[in-house]
Structure formats: C-alpha cells, structure tokens
Write a protein that holds these residues in place. Structure first.
Motif, short mmCIF file in Angstrom:
data_model
loop_
_atom_site.label_atom_id
_atom_site.label_comp_id
_atom_site.label_asym_id
_atom_site.label_seq_id
_atom_site.Cartn_x
_atom_site.Cartn_y
_atom_site.Cartn_z
N GLN A 485 0.83 -1.20 0.00
CA GLN A 485 0.00 0.00 0.00
C GLN A 485 0.87 1.26 0.00
N ILE A 486 1.92 1.25 0.78
CA ILE A 486 2.82 2.40 0.85
C ILE A 486 3.53 2.60 -0.49
N THR A 487 4.00 1.50 -1.08
CA THR A 487 4.70 1.59 -2.36
C THR A 487 3.78 2.11 -3.46
N ARG A 488 2.56 1.58 -3.50
CA ARG A 488 1.62 2.05 -4.51
C ARG A 488 1.29 3.53 -4.31
N ALA A 489 1.20 3.96 -3.06
CA ALA A 489 0.90 5.38 -2.79
C ALA A 489 2.00 6.28 -3.35
N VAL A 490 3.26 5.83 -3.31
CA VAL A 490 4.35 6.60 -3.90
C VAL A 490 4.21 6.62 -5.42
N LEU A 491 4.08 5.45 -6.02
CA LEU A 491 4.05 5.36 -7.48
C LEU A 491 2.87 6.12 -8.06
N TRP A 492 1.72 6.08 -7.37
CA TRP A 492 0.55 6.79 -7.86
C TRP A 492 0.63 8.30 -7.61
N SER A 493 1.62 8.72 -6.85
CA SER A 493 1.86 10.16 -6.69
C SER A 493 2.80 10.66 -7.77
N LEU A 494 3.45 9.73 -8.49
CA LEU A 494 4.38 10.17 -9.54
C LEU A 494 3.74 10.55 -10.89
N VAL A 495 2.76 10.08 -11.57
CA VAL A 495 1.89 8.94 -11.51
C VAL A 495 2.50 7.89 -12.45
N VAL A 496 2.82 6.69 -11.93
CA VAL A 496 3.48 5.66 -12.71
C VAL A 496 2.54 4.48 -12.92
N ASP A 497 2.60 3.90 -14.09
CA ASP A 497 1.83 2.72 -14.43
C ASP A 497 2.07 1.60 -13.41
N ASP A 498 0.99 0.93 -12.99
CA ASP A 498 1.09 -0.11 -11.96
C ASP A 498 2.13 -1.17 -12.30
N PHE A 499 2.05 -1.70 -13.50
CA PHE A 499 2.89 -2.84 -13.85
C PHE A 499 4.33 -2.42 -14.07
N ALA A 500 4.54 -1.29 -14.74
CA ALA A 500 5.90 -0.79 -14.90
C ALA A 500 6.53 -0.50 -13.55
N GLY A 501 5.72 -0.02 -12.61
CA GLY A 501 6.22 0.32 -11.28
C GLY A 501 6.70 -0.87 -10.49
N GLU A 502 6.27 -2.09 -10.87
CA GLU A 502 6.65 -3.27 -10.11
C GLU A 502 8.13 -3.61 -10.24
N VAL A 503 8.82 -3.05 -11.23
CA VAL A 503 10.25 -3.31 -11.34
C VAL A 503 11.08 -2.05 -11.07
N ILE A 504 10.47 -1.03 -10.50
CA ILE A 504 11.22 0.14 -10.04
C ILE A 504 11.70 -0.14 -8.62
N ARG A 505 13.00 -0.08 -8.41
CA ARG A 505 13.58 -0.52 -7.14
C ARG A 505 13.76 0.61 -6.13
N ASP A 506 13.75 1.84 -6.54
CA ASP A 506 14.09 2.95 -5.64
C ASP A 506 12.92 3.91 -5.44
N TYR A 507 11.70 3.40 -5.58
CA TYR A 507 10.48 4.21 -5.45
C TYR A 507 10.42 5.34 -6.48
N GLY A 508 11.25 5.28 -7.51
CA GLY A 508 11.24 6.30 -8.55
C GLY A 508 12.24 7.41 -8.36
N ALA A 509 13.17 7.28 -7.40
CA ALA A 509 14.12 8.35 -7.11
C ALA A 509 14.98 8.70 -8.33
N SER A 510 15.44 7.70 -9.07
CA SER A 510 16.30 7.98 -10.23
C SER A 510 15.52 8.69 -11.32
N TRP A 511 14.25 8.33 -11.49
CA TRP A 511 13.42 9.00 -12.49
C TRP A 511 13.16 10.45 -12.10
N LEU A 512 12.89 10.69 -10.83
CA LEU A 512 12.67 12.07 -10.39
C LEU A 512 13.94 12.90 -10.55
N SER A 513 15.08 12.29 -10.28
CA SER A 513 16.35 13.01 -10.46
C SER A 513 16.52 13.46 -11.90
N ALA A 514 16.05 12.63 -12.83
CA ALA A 514 16.19 12.96 -14.25
C ALA A 514 15.32 14.14 -14.66
#
Length: 606
Positions: A485-514
């Motif tokens: 639930q916590i992980t999904r709450a992060v990904l849906w705040s980015l907003v990232v696709d559910d399935f693609a988000g399942e292989v993001i290891r850092d909660y999206g930190a590298s993507w946000l840095s970009a």
C-alpha cells in the motif's frame, strides 16, 4: 501548439462550474515536497478544501484530475488520477486511467499538476484544455455514449456516458473512446452531478531527454526479463482468470464457488482465438511486448473492444457465462455506457442470487447472458425499481429488498455497510473484485483496509501467499499488505503505471532526479507513508473507523462449491491489530499523534 519542453510542474488549474470561471494558482512548495503530485498532492488539496460530511453529488464536492512530475515521460503506459469523495463508499477516492488522454493533458498543461473542478453547470458542459489554459463550452454530447462522445469532439477526450449522467454511483470516466476507464468508486457520477460531460485536451506530449531515454532503456531490459513483463507479454491482465481459477480463488456464480468449469471458454486462449489484432503503443509502453487484444463486438453498432481481466472474471465466471462473445459484448456495453465492470457484474450477480434465494421475484438466472446485458443497460439508465437500487450499489439493493438493517457511516449514501445480505461481499459498500480471499487471508486484509473500499490494486498479496510453503503469521500478512500500500501510494503520486512500477527498485528516485527533483528512496518511502496516512485521516474525518475495516460475513462461511473454508474472524482481527501496529495507528485505526508529527502532518489530524 503547446510548448512541450519538459519543465517542473508547480501550478493548479481551478474550474468553478457555478460561476463559469477558470483561474490558476501556485501550489505550495511544502505540499509539492511532501506529496510530490498525483494521488498525494490531490489528496492534500481535497483534505484542505472539502468540508467533512459533504454530499459527494453536491456542487460542493471537488473532483481533481491529477498529473505527476513524470507524466508523459514515465515508464509504462501514461496515466492520470481522478480524485474526489466517492458517491459509492463515502470515502476518499482515487481512480486511474491510461492511454493518449493523460499524455495529451500533460502537454496541454505543461506547468500544472492538478485540475480541480467544483460547482454545478447550468447546462451540459465540456472543459477544453490547451496551450496551458482552459475554457468552458456548452456540450452537445449529453445523452451520447462514451464512443459517440469521443467521435464527436476533436482532441483527446475523457468523458462520461449515460451511467454518469444518471448518477450511477459506480459510473466511470472513460478516455480513448471507452478503451480506458477511471473505473471504481463513481467519479463518473460526480462529473454527471456537475453536468460536466467531458474534458478535452489538445497538445503535444512532453519531450523526453537523453537521461530519461537511458533510464527507459534500462527499465525496458529489466521489465522484459522479470515477472510482470513476461506475464503481460503472454496475455496481460487477461491471464488473471486462469491464475485465479487454478488457485481456487476465482469468484464464480456470485461468490458461491472458487473455480469455473467454463474458464477455458472465457480465458486467455478464448481471447487469443477471438482477437482480430493486438495493438501496441510504442509511446506509452516501454518496449515490453505488451499489447491490448482487440476484438470485434456488435453492440447496437459494430465496434471494437479491448477485453481486460475484470470482464471474464466478473461478467464471465461471476455470472457463470461461458460464452466469450457474450462476455465481450456485455463488457463493451459497460464501456460504452460508462459503468464499472466489476461493480456492475457484482450487482447483476447479487440480483441473480437474490432471485435464486427468493429475495426478489425476477426472471434472472446464472448463465443467462441476454438478461445480464439487459440489466446492465437498465442500471445505467436507472430503468425500474431493481435497476435503480442496483445503480446505487449492492448494499442499496439490500437496503431496498434484503433484510440487513446495518447502515453506512457515510452521510451521503442511505445504504448499509453490510455484505450484500450474505450474497455478495462488499467493503465500505464497494463490491469485492478479482480474488476470493477465502483462499488468501492476506487478501482479505487488503480489501478491508483499502482507502476507497474493496480494491485489489492497493495491495495484491494473493500472488505470493497462495504459493507460500508455510502458513503466514498475522505479522507477515500485515507487513505484506502495508508495504505494498505504501509503495503504490508513492508510485501513484508520480503517476506511474502499476505494472511498470513493479520493477522500479528505488520508489522512482532515479526517475525524479532525471526531471530535476532530488529525493532519496527513504524520503520517497516516507512520501508513501504520508500519503497513505493522509487518506486514512480523510476517512476518519468522514466517520470511518475499525468497524468499517470489516470482514464481510459471507467470507466467514466456506465456499458452497469449492475447497476453501471460511475465514476465521478472530484470526482476521489479530491480523488487523498487527496491521494497525505496523502503520502506527491506534486500535481503532486512527493514525496516532506521534505518527502524524513524525510525518510532518500533525496539523491535519481531525
């Protein structure tokens, strides 16, 4: 033409339908840092601007279209969130849809994260967004279905169908001509209550950067060799029904059984046989080989449909219909009318079981596809006493025809918080989807604690639990559900696709840095914890507590036809205790002062 250069999104577009005005605000920097965007930022705005006890179908309710800092450039299918107070459950509600609309919206509003709409228009209205601004126009599409509305208007369209116009409490907001739906909880009814027929976006998607393209390539390679990628290439969400049937957790014949003899006739092989094409979108999909199956369906006029896992599960197994063409046609009817497939299927299942049990006198029976489709159409138009009550949800039908005397805490519903009078399970008036938790007690916890009512997307521990070699402890179940639930709450705040988000290891930190936003993985996990706590605070403020995180009575009884026993209520309560303890909530499910202070939201405690 919109300026498509990638830039930081810092603004809010406000639309007041009552006054016909559109204005722009800056979002507080503290909010953006604490909640990032998408679900989190929209939840913060909703908590700020909505008075407790507001009727979800009143002009005072606020409906928010939310983007994230990665909108238009994130891995996976582009998505947007729709956030409001649910007219079905009375809870916080966030629902998501993908396709070309969110990508176009991100280009049309390059500086904005949120579009917040309140009020009530004097006539059917469309909101047109382009060149970083918006305007309101009279809509000539009232009465049209979602496909017809999309065809009528130039641009990327998100719209309601007849179900939304008629305030069906689980009406959807459809985009891409009904291919995608912000489905559960009734955002379409909120649009209908405001006479807002559609939102039209015109613009080019945001441009990518070399750093983002490098991340995309790395994500593509990882996705292709891990579970989600393999599963989606094989058949996408359509394989869910085969998995659920094999594990004995497939809701069948109105939750009587956990397996379906006709599964081969409506599952993935049947779809492959019927498909005329498999449609790939190289812009929104990260080269993972995933594509939507397209099939021809005749529904008043010839059209094409994209079947998904919910249709064969809820409309096939759930209604004991083993004719794939019939299931696809009912699903296409739901898509065109703008009604949630899961809720509609459960509503029809309740009516069929109620007819079998003598609760109602109707000519309805399992396996009768024609009657099922006719009832779905009547529900969308509130045609007749049964359809009118089912349009308000299963619990409303119980209230009118059944014997359960319990009532919901939501002031706006007039419906009980029961479980379909022992016929169809609900949590917070939302019917259960996809998996029968009698084969996965952790899934029962996920349904019970979801912030919008029974939902399998907030956490899906069933996939791991059914293969476990040892019995899970209450603490193990609590951890599995809470962390997802916590992980999904992060990904849906980015907003990232559910399935693609399942292989993001850092909660999206590298993507946000970009895109120029500096977060550590630990900080982003804290964002997820903060967002999940905030939506709980919203629901607590609306009067929800431990009693609403309930195990439906039907699930304490064994499957009538199947191998799973009923769930143990005492064991469930121990698991709920462990869940509250892990999240820092008290024994009634209220976030504690210490937790709120640690998360920096102590000023939001109700």
């Amino acid at each position: 033409m919109s300026d498509t250069a990638l830039r930081e999104r810092t603004r809010l577009l406000r639309v007041d339908l009552s006054t016909g005005t559109v204005t722009h605000d800056s979002l507080p920097a503290e909010w953006r840092r604490q909640f990032v965007g998408g679900k989190g930022l929209a939840a913060r705005l909703l908590y700020e601007e909505l008075d407790p006890g507001t009727d979800p179908l009143s002009p005072s309710n606020v409906v928010i279209l939310a983007l994230g800092p990665l909108s238009g450039v994130a891995p996976g299918e582009d998505r947007f969130a729709v956030v409001t107070k649910s007219p079905l459950s009375g809870t916080f509600l966030d629902s998501y849809a993908g396709g070309s609309f969110p990508r176009t919206l991100a280009g049309a509003l390059p500086e904005h994260l949120l579009v917040a709409v309140k009020g009530h228009a004097d006539e059917p209205t469309r909101l047109v967004i382009e060149d970083g601004d918006a305007r309101l126009e009279r809509s000539d599409c009232w009465g049209l279905d979602t496909v017809e509305t999309d065809d009528r208007v130039d641009g990327a369209v998100a719209c309601i169908g007849p179900a939304g116009e008629n305030l069906v409490r689980y009406a959807t907001l459809a985009s891409d001509g009904g291919d995608h739906h912000a489905g559960r909880g009734g955002v379409g009814a909120v649009f209908g209550s405001k006479q807002l027929k559609s939102v039209v976006a015109r613009g080019d998607p945001p441009a990518s950067t070399p750093e983002l393209e490098s991340l995309r390539e790395a994500h593509r390679e990882r996705f292709s060799r891990e579970g989600p990628g393999e599963w989606l290439r094989a058949g996408g969400t359509l394989e869910t029904i085969d998995f659920a049937d094999e594990m004995g957790v497939l809701p069948t014949r109105g939750w009587v059984s956990g397996s379906f003899d006709g599964v081969d006739d409506v599952g993935i092989e049947a779809v492959r046989a019927a498909a005329v094409a498999r449609e790939y979108d190289d812009v929104s999909v990260v080269g993972d080989g995933r594509g939507d199956f397209r099939i021809e369906v005749s529904d008043e006029q010839e059209t094409e449909s994209v079947p998904r896992g919910a249709a064969p599960i809820t409309l096939g197994a759930g209604l004991a219909i083993d004719d794939f063409d019939a299931v696809a046609t009912i699903g296409a009817t739901c898509d065109r009318l703008g009604v949630d497939v899961i809720s509609a299927g459960n509503a029809v299942a309740w009516a069929m079981r109620a007819a079998d049990e003598g609760v109602i006198e109707r000519d309805l029976s399992f396996g009768d596809a024609a009657s099922a489709q006719a009832l779905v159409s009547r529900i969308a138009r509130r045609d007749g006493e049964l359809a009118d009550s089912l349009a308000d949800g299963v619990d409303a039908a119980v209230n009118r025809f059944g014997t359960d005397e319990r009532r919901s805490h939501s002031s706006a519903q007039q419906t009980p918080s029961g479980d379909g009078d022992g016929l169809v399970p609900t949590v917070k008036s939302m019917a259960l989807p996809s998996y029968d938790p009698r084969g996965s007690p952790a899934m029962a916890l996920a349904y019970a604690t979801s912030d919008r009512g029974a939902c399998h997307r907030r956490a899906r521990p069933v996939v791991e639990e059914v293969f476990a070699t040892e019995e899970w402890s209450p603490e193990r179940r609590a951890a599995a559900v809470a962390e997802e639930q916590i992980t999904r709450a992060v990904l849906w705040s980015l907003v990232v696709d559910d399935f693609a988000g399942e292989v993001i290891r850092d909660y999206g930190a590298s993507w946000l840095s970009a895109v120029g936003l500096d977060y550590t993985p630990a900080e982003l996990r804290r964002v997820g914890e903060r967002v999940w706590t905030l939506t709980r605070l919203f629901n607590v403020r609306e009067g929800f507590d431990r009693d609403d995180d309930a195990l439906p009575d039907i699930l304490t009884r064994p499957q009538v036809e199947g191998g799973h026993d009923g769930l143990d209520p005492e064991a469930f309560e121990r698991t709920l205790d462990a869940y509250y303890d892990r999240l820092g909530w008290d024994e009634d499910g209220r976030p504690t002062p210490d937790l709120c202070e640690r998360l920096g939201i102590d000023n939001l405690r109700p």
